[in-house]
Motif scaffolding. Sequence first.
Motif, short mmCIF file in Angstrom:
data_model
loop_
_atom_site.label_atom_id
_atom_site.label_comp_id
_atom_site.label_asym_id
_atom_site.label_seq_id
_atom_site.Cartn_x
_atom_site.Cartn_y
_atom_site.Cartn_z
N ALA A 9 -14.61 33.40 39.43
CA ALA A 9 -14.98 32.19 40.16
C ALA A 9 -13.98 31.87 41.28
CB ALA A 9 -15.08 31.01 39.21
N ALA A 10 -12.75 32.29 41.14
CA ALA A 10 -11.74 32.01 42.16
C ALA A 10 -11.74 33.02 43.29
CB ALA A 10 -10.35 31.96 41.53
N THR A 11 -12.38 34.16 43.08
CA THR A 11 -12.48 35.13 44.17
C THR A 11 -13.63 34.71 45.07
OG1 THR A 11 -14.01 36.59 42.99
CG2 THR A 11 -11.64 36.97 42.65
N LEU A 12 -13.93 35.52 46.05
CA LEU A 12 -15.01 35.19 46.97
C LEU A 12 -16.39 35.46 46.37
CD1 LEU A 12 -13.37 36.46 50.26
CD2 LEU A 12 -13.49 34.13 49.41
N LEU A 13 -16.42 35.95 45.13
CA LEU A 13 -17.70 36.19 44.45
C LEU A 13 -18.22 34.88 43.86
CD1 LEU A 13 -16.68 39.43 42.51
CD2 LEU A 13 -18.03 39.28 44.62
N PRO A 14 -19.52 34.69 43.84
CA PRO A 14 -20.05 33.44 43.27
C PRO A 14 -20.02 33.46 41.74
CG PRO A 14 -21.84 34.83 44.06
CD PRO A 14 -20.55 35.54 44.41
N ALA A 15 -19.44 32.44 41.16
CA ALA A 15 -19.40 32.30 39.71
C ALA A 15 -19.09 30.83 39.40
CB ALA A 15 -18.35 33.22 39.09
N GLN A 16 -19.29 30.45 38.15
CA GLN A 16 -19.13 29.06 37.74
C GLN A 16 -18.30 28.98 36.47
OE1 GLN A 16 -18.90 26.06 38.79
NE2 GLN A 16 -20.97 25.93 39.57
N TRP B 64 -9.66 24.05 44.63
CA TRP B 64 -10.58 23.94 43.51
C TRP B 64 -12.01 23.69 43.98
CZ3 TRP B 64 -13.67 19.75 43.16
CH2 TRP B 64 -13.30 18.65 43.93
N ALA B 65 -12.16 23.22 45.21
CA ALA B 65 -13.46 22.74 45.69
C ALA B 65 -14.44 23.88 45.95
CB ALA B 65 -13.27 21.93 46.97
N PRO B 66 -15.70 23.66 45.60
CA PRO B 66 -16.73 24.66 45.90
C PRO B 66 -16.85 24.89 47.40
CG PRO B 66 -17.57 22.96 44.42
CD PRO B 66 -16.24 22.50 44.90
N VAL B 67 -17.22 26.05 47.78
CA VAL B 67 -17.49 26.49 49.15
C VAL B 67 -16.22 26.67 49.97
CG1 VAL B 67 -18.76 26.06 51.30
CG2 VAL B 67 -19.78 25.43 49.12
N ILE B 68 -15.36 25.67 50.06
CA ILE B 68 -14.18 25.79 50.93
C ILE B 68 -12.94 26.32 50.22
CG2 ILE B 68 -14.96 23.97 52.47
CD1 ILE B 68 -12.78 22.17 51.16
N GLY B 69 -12.87 26.16 48.90
CA GLY B 69 -11.65 26.49 48.17
C GLY B 69 -11.26 27.96 48.22
N ASP B 70 -12.20 28.85 47.97
CA ASP B 70 -11.87 30.28 47.95
C ASP B 70 -11.48 30.81 49.32
OD1 ASP B 70 -12.47 30.07 45.27
OD2 ASP B 70 -14.49 30.87 45.49
N PRO B 71 -12.24 30.49 50.38
CA PRO B 71 -11.80 30.93 51.71
C PRO B 71 -10.45 30.34 52.11
CG PRO B 71 -14.11 30.31 51.77
CD PRO B 71 -13.58 29.90 50.42
N LEU B 72 -10.18 29.14 51.66
CA LEU B 72 -8.91 28.50 51.97
C LEU B 72 -7.73 29.31 51.41
CD1 LEU B 72 -7.57 26.05 53.24
CD2 LEU B 72 -7.94 24.82 51.11
N THR B 73 -7.89 29.85 50.21
CA THR B 73 -6.81 30.65 49.62
C THR B 73 -6.64 31.98 50.37
OG1 THR B 73 -8.30 31.57 47.93
CG2 THR B 73 -7.06 29.59 47.35
N LEU B 74 -7.73 32.50 50.90
CA LEU B 74 -7.66 33.72 51.72
C LEU B 74 -6.93 33.44 53.03
CD1 LEU B 74 -8.94 36.70 51.73
CD2 LEU B 74 -10.53 35.71 53.36
N VAL B 75 -7.25 32.32 53.66
CA VAL B 75 -6.60 31.93 54.91
C VAL B 75 -5.10 31.70 54.69
CG1 VAL B 75 -6.47 30.11 56.67
CG2 VAL B 75 -8.68 31.03 55.98
N ALA B 76 -4.74 31.15 53.55
CA ALA B 76 -3.32 30.94 53.25
C ALA B 76 -2.58 32.28 53.26
CB ALA B 76 -3.15 30.26 51.90
N GLY B 77 -3.20 33.32 52.76
CA GLY B 77 -2.59 34.64 52.83
C GLY B 77 -2.54 35.17 54.24
N LEU B 78 -3.62 34.98 54.98
CA LEU B 78 -3.66 35.42 56.38
C LEU B 78 -2.54 34.80 57.19
CD1 LEU B 78 -7.48 35.15 57.19
CD2 LEU B 78 -6.12 37.22 57.33
N LEU B 79 -2.27 33.54 56.92
CA LEU B 79 -1.25 32.80 57.67
C LEU B 79 0.13 32.86 57.04
CD1 LEU B 79 -3.37 29.78 58.85
CD2 LEU B 79 -2.73 31.83 60.11
#
Length: 145
Positions: free
Chosen positions: A16-23, A99-114
């Motif tokens: 669920a924390a990766t970019l894959l959809p899960a709940q 933790w938020a749906p939709v924005i949370g996972d990409p946000l963690t990816l961007v943190a790595g990018l930056l």
Amino acid sequence: MSLMALWGLFLAAFVAATLLPAQSELALAGLLAAGHKPVWLLVAAATAGNILGSAVNWLLGRCCVRFQDKRWFPVKKEKLNKARTWYRTYGRWSLLLSWAPVIGDPLTLVAGLLREPFASFILIVGLAKLARYLVVAALVLPWTA
């Protein structure tokens, strides 16, 4: 408490924390509703899996940024620049929304990018993920008594 239930919850939270959809919230709520105990162990397994999944996103962002100019790179330059601007505007504390749906996972990816330092990343994301699962447990437990 079965080890399989804990392992399954950990894996659900990881995915669920990766970019894959899960709940993962539903998995935790289901185990709590079924009477699995101890609650702290369920919350810990979900939190650990979710933090690890977010760390994978951070690592992907950290490693894959060198390919951003390739034609096959999955994120268009405009979207990447928009994400960078947003993250630079709101800073590392925006990771509290991990933790938020939709924005949370990409946000963690961007943190790595930056190149967000891993220690601050784990601390902030860990707090956000733990708080989410504590809220889920607090909402479900009164209905299980």
